[in-house]
Design an enzyme around this catalytic site. Structure first.
Site, PDB file in Angstrom:
ATOM      1  N   GLU A   1       0.824  -1.209   0.000  1.00  0.00           N
ATOM      2  CA  GLU A   1       0.000   0.000   0.000  1.00  0.00           C
ATOM      3  C   GLU A   1       0.858   1.258   0.000  1.00  0.00           C
ATOM      4  OE1 GLU A   1      -3.861  -1.952   2.224  1.00  0.00           O
ATOM      5  OE2 GLU A   1      -2.599  -0.570   3.362  1.00  0.00           O
TER       6      GLU A   1
ATOM      7  N   CYS B   1      -1.896  -4.813  -5.691  1.00  0.00           N
ATOM      8  CA  CYS B   1      -2.383  -6.072  -5.125  1.00  0.00           C
ATOM      9  C   CYS B   1      -1.282  -7.136  -5.182  1.00  0.00           C
ATOM     10  CB  CYS B   1      -3.567  -6.580  -5.927  1.00  0.00           C
ATOM     11  SG  CYS B   1      -4.967  -5.459  -5.990  1.00  0.00           S
TER      12      CYS B   1
ATOM     13  N   GLU C   1      -1.499 -10.133  -6.313  1.00  0.00           N
ATOM     14  CA  GLU C   1      -1.500 -10.878  -7.575  1.00  0.00           C
ATOM     15  C   GLU C   1      -0.678 -10.147  -8.642  1.00  0.00           C
ATOM     16  OE1 GLU C   1      -4.054  -9.940  -5.619  1.00  0.00           O
ATOM     17  OE2 GLU C   1      -5.876 -11.019  -6.180  1.00  0.00           O
TER      18      GLU C   1
HETATM   19 ZN   LIG Z   1      -6.179  -6.881  -7.415  1.00  0.00          ZN
END
Ligand SMILES: [Zn+2]
Length: 140
Positions: free
Chosen positions: A50, A59, A61
């Protein structure tokens, strides 16, 4: 569903749980881990990262996918994603589109209770990804 690799979904979930430990989440306090499996059997980890400018956050992924591409990998078969213990942590729309760039039939492994839950990207999560008409990658 025919799992495509000798590395099991459970082993991949375990790796995703390891990756989760590195998550940088001072704002949401929602750590996510991802473990990306290549066709050759390499597992590449990612966690969410973040930023104080929230929109810059990435994210787990996409972190795993961009790391893998930087390492020269392009052929992926599956990704495991974990968030809260025992609860499926479904990839967001941006990550689904990002996966489809490399393999529309990506397997996505999630946790449900103590079991693994399998989805296929093209059948379950992103049946009609955006495709840029007339544009072809330089190298598939
Ligand atoms: Zn995501």
């Amino acid at each position: 569903m025919n799992w495509p690799h000798s590395v099991t979904p459970e082993a991949l979930l375990k790796k995703a749980r390891e990756a989760q430990q590195a998550a940088y989440v001072p704002y949401s306090r929602f750590p996510v881990g991802a473990a990306l499996l290549t066709a050759e059997g390499t597992v590449i980890l990612g966690c969410n990262v973040e930023n104080a400018s929230y929109g810059l956050s990435i994210c787990a992924e996409r972190n795993a996918l961009t790391t893998a591409v930087a390492l020269g990998e392009r052929h992926f078969v599956a990704i495991a994603v974990v968030g809260r213990h025992g609860e499926p942590c479904l990839p967001c729309g941006a990550c689904r589109q990002f996966m489809a760039e490399f393999n529309a039939a990506f397997f996505v492994v999630l946790e449900e209770g103590t079991e693994s839950l399998l989805y296929r990207l093209d059948l379950d999560l992103l049946p009609h990804p955006f495709v840029l008409e007339g544009a072809f990658p330089l190298e598939a």
